[in-house]
Design a protein around this motif. Structure first.
Motif, PDB file in Angstrom:
ATOM      1  N   HIS A   1      -1.554 -11.981 -38.857  1.00  0.00           N
ATOM      2  CA  HIS A   1      -2.496 -10.988 -39.496  1.00  0.00           C
ATOM      3  C   HIS A   1      -3.984 -11.273 -39.372  1.00  0.00           C
ATOM      4  O   HIS A   1      -4.744 -10.546 -38.980  1.00  0.00           O
ATOM      5  CB  HIS A   1      -2.054 -10.488 -40.966  1.00  0.00           C
ATOM      6  CG  HIS A   1      -2.827  -9.194 -41.564  1.00  0.00           C
ATOM      7  ND1 HIS A   1      -2.524  -8.172 -41.557  1.00  0.00           N
ATOM      8  CD2 HIS A   1      -4.059  -9.509 -42.362  1.00  0.00           C
ATOM      9  CE1 HIS A   1      -3.422  -7.436 -42.305  1.00  0.00           C
ATOM     10  NE2 HIS A   1      -4.380  -8.339 -42.649  1.00  0.00           N
ATOM     11  N   HIS A   2      -4.114 -12.494 -40.106  1.00  0.00           N
ATOM     12  CA  HIS A   2      -5.711 -13.012 -40.257  1.00  0.00           C
ATOM     13  C   HIS A   2      -6.207 -13.323 -39.051  1.00  0.00           C
ATOM     14  O   HIS A   2      -7.454 -13.407 -38.574  1.00  0.00           O
ATOM     15  CB  HIS A   2      -5.703 -14.025 -41.303  1.00  0.00           C
ATOM     16  CG  HIS A   2      -5.408 -13.663 -42.491  1.00  0.00           C
ATOM     17  ND1 HIS A   2      -6.010 -12.684 -43.419  1.00  0.00           N
ATOM     18  CD2 HIS A   2      -4.234 -13.748 -43.344  1.00  0.00           C
ATOM     19  CE1 HIS A   2      -5.570 -12.483 -44.553  1.00  0.00           C
ATOM     20  NE2 HIS A   2      -4.634 -12.877 -44.849  1.00  0.00           N
TER      21      HIS A   2
ATOM     22  N   GLY B   1       0.370 -11.315 -44.703  1.00  0.00           N
ATOM     23  CA  GLY B   1      -0.357  -9.944 -44.703  1.00  0.00           C
ATOM     24  C   GLY B   1       0.164  -9.293 -45.801  1.00  0.00           C
ATOM     25  O   GLY B   1       0.354  -9.980 -46.931  1.00  0.00           O
ATOM     26  N   ASP B   2       0.395  -8.001 -45.927  1.00  0.00           N
ATOM     27  CA  ASP B   2       1.123  -7.231 -47.060  1.00  0.00           C
ATOM     28  C   ASP B   2       2.685  -7.572 -47.017  1.00  0.00           C
ATOM     29  O   ASP B   2       3.325  -7.346 -48.236  1.00  0.00           O
ATOM     30  CB  ASP B   2       0.791  -5.716 -46.832  1.00  0.00           C
ATOM     31  CG  ASP B   2      -0.405  -5.322 -47.461  1.00  0.00           C
ATOM     32  OD1 ASP B   2      -1.205  -6.220 -48.029  1.00  0.00           O
ATOM     33  OD2 ASP B   2      -0.751  -4.382 -47.383  1.00  0.00           O
TER      34      ASP B   2
ATOM     35  N   ASP C   1       0.863 -11.641 -51.629  1.00  0.00           N
ATOM     36  CA  ASP C   1       0.316 -11.328 -50.325  1.00  0.00           C
ATOM     37  C   ASP C   1      -0.681 -12.126 -49.709  1.00  0.00           C
ATOM     38  O   ASP C   1      -1.588 -12.758 -50.656  1.00  0.00           O
ATOM     39  CB  ASP C   1       0.095  -9.762 -50.480  1.00  0.00           C
ATOM     40  CG  ASP C   1       1.359  -8.966 -50.815  1.00  0.00           C
ATOM     41  OD1 ASP C   1       0.927  -7.831 -51.141  1.00  0.00           O
ATOM     42  OD2 ASP C   1       2.571  -9.319 -50.443  1.00  0.00           O
ATOM     43  N   SER C   2      -0.992 -12.050 -48.545  1.00  0.00           N
ATOM     44  CA  SER C   2      -2.328 -12.319 -48.045  1.00  0.00           C
ATOM     45  C   SER C   2      -2.606 -13.998 -47.926  1.00  0.00           C
ATOM     46  O   SER C   2      -3.498 -14.199 -48.076  1.00  0.00           O
ATOM     47  CB  SER C   2      -3.476 -11.627 -48.639  1.00  0.00           C
ATOM     48  OG  SER C   2      -3.170 -10.286 -48.056  1.00  0.00           O
TER      49      SER C   2
ATOM     50  N   GLN D   1      -3.552 -17.170 -46.523  1.00  0.00           N
ATOM     51  CA  GLN D   1      -4.455 -17.396 -45.463  1.00  0.00           C
ATOM     52  C   GLN D   1      -4.226 -18.866 -44.959  1.00  0.00           C
ATOM     53  O   GLN D   1      -4.693 -19.713 -45.725  1.00  0.00           O
ATOM     54  CB  GLN D   1      -5.902 -16.984 -45.754  1.00  0.00           C
ATOM     55  CG  GLN D   1      -6.101 -15.402 -45.811  1.00  0.00           C
ATOM     56  CD  GLN D   1      -7.667 -15.279 -45.863  1.00  0.00           C
ATOM     57  OE1 GLN D   1      -8.403 -15.593 -45.125  1.00  0.00           O
ATOM     58  NE2 GLN D   1      -7.813 -14.218 -46.809  1.00  0.00           N
TER      59      GLN D   1
END
Length: 376
Positions: free
Chosen positions: A71-72, A115-116, A145-146, A148
């Motif tokens: 996602h990131h 991500g979520d 969540d998220s 990184q």
């Protein structure tokens, strides 16, 4: 149990000091051979099982499942996107709802996606987010969540490339690492890979606590040294290791670098120490970890941010700072300090170190609460 003011039990704030357990990373983009999953793509139970088998890991009761969808990484390269369900937005990659029974069967304790965590749009008609309520309310699972790692990898990649650009690394020698202390993850240059071949996805991720290889290529053989330093020196978040010419010359001579001038004093509060030589037994044993222990021993309790580097006898130099980029800056400064000291000794013989007053004035004007150097 929930109230209008929040959770009575299992509130995520209860974990603000950290969560300890066995983490298992399933890197779905790596398994698929892509850089990231596209918005809306779902990770099914079957794919989770296949990815775990391909990575040679088993997931069981009490494990912390870390799920990477890229996602990131996608956001870093392509920019943000509207992740609302179509037709308003593009949606998000994440778990398919059929993964829930799989997680329940394995009694997974916590779920940490990048991500979520669940695919949008969902396959459950009329429910945009069917997975979170099942995980948190029905299963009592911690969900955060998220997560990184991409930014840490990008930072460590950039720092390694800067190390080479400054002429501090020859061939594949040397390495830079960075740590995310909240996540308990260290990113480090992979072993034996040339600097021109480095990519963010190749940067290795390892567990700060256990040293377990989590993702990327096989980590540097110096990883145990980095881990030993991170565990012993809480103030540092980046480490650089070089075999730069002048600093390594002092290391091979097994001599600390005396503070002979203000350039040195601007960066290091006192001499740059050199470790004792490792014993034969240490060289034949857990060599890299014990190298880290010898560095900590050479520091002798001094503040690692005041003495941001140590020479390793007969080997090279390790520097550190608050980030990977700053650790490279310290490595560059230490190489200059080593060259100036070498030239001074050659020209002047037994040169006396600077006075305590001059050392203190130059170091304190750039560091600490009384610093006044620069645009503050």
């Amino acid at each position: 149990m929930l109230r209008s003011t929040g959770a009575v039990e299992q509130d995520i704030a209860a974990y603000h000091t950290g969560l300890v357990g066995r983490g298992v990373l399933l890197d779905i983009p790596r398994f698929r051979g892509v850089k990231w999953l596209e918005p809306g793509e779902a990770v099914t139970r079957a794919e989770l099982e296949a990815c775990a088998e391909a990575e040679g890991v088993a997931i069981g009761e009490g494990d912390i499942l870390v799920l990477r969808t890229g996602h990131h990484r996608r956001r870093l390269e392509l920019g943000p996107w509207n992740n609302s369900p179509p037709p308003v937005g593009e949606g998000k990659a994440g778990l398919h709802v059929d993964a829930i029974p799989w997680m329940h069967e394995r009694r997974i304790a916590a779920f940490l996606p990048d991500g979520d965590g669940e695919a949008v749009p969902s396959v459950v008609e009329g429910i945009t987010y069917p997975i979170h309520p099942l995980q948190v309310a029905a299963m009592g699972m911690l969900v955060s969540d998220s997560l990184q790692f991409e930014e840490l990898r990008e930072q460590v990649l950039a720092a390694n490339l800067e190390l080479a650009a400054r002429g501090l690394a020859h061939a594949s020698f040397g390495n830079v690492s960075g740590v995310d202390r909240d996540a308990g993850v260290v990113a480090i240059k992979p072993s034996g890979v040339g600097y021109s071949e480095l990519r963010a996805e190749r940067i290795a991720l390892v567990s700060l606590e256990s040293g377990e290889h989590l993702a990327g290529l096989r980590p540097s053989s110096d990883t145990p040294t980095h881990l030993e330093l991170y565990r012993a020196l809480d103030a540092i978040c980046g480490i650089a290791h070089t075999h730069s010419v002048y600093a390594t010359s002092w290391a091979q001579a097994r001599r600390s670098i005396p503070c002979l001038g203000t350039t040195h004093a601007d960066y290091v509060y006192g001499p740059v120490p050199c470790t004792r030589p490792l014993s034969d037994e240490e060289c034949r044993g857990d060599y890299e970890r014990l190298t880290g222990s010898a560095i900590v021993e050479a520091l002798g309790g001094r503040d690692p941010l005041e003495v941001p580097g140590v020479l390793v006898a007969s080997h090279g130099v390790f520097t550190w700072a608050g980030s990977a980029a700053e650790a490279v800056e310290q490595a560059s400064a230490l190489e200059l300090i080593a060259q100036l000291a070498f030239n001074s000794v050659v020209l002047g013989g037994e040169v006396e170190p600077v006075s305590e007053a001059l050392l203190d004035r130059h170091f304190r004007r750039k560091h600490g609460p009384t610093a006044y150097y620069g645009q503050r």
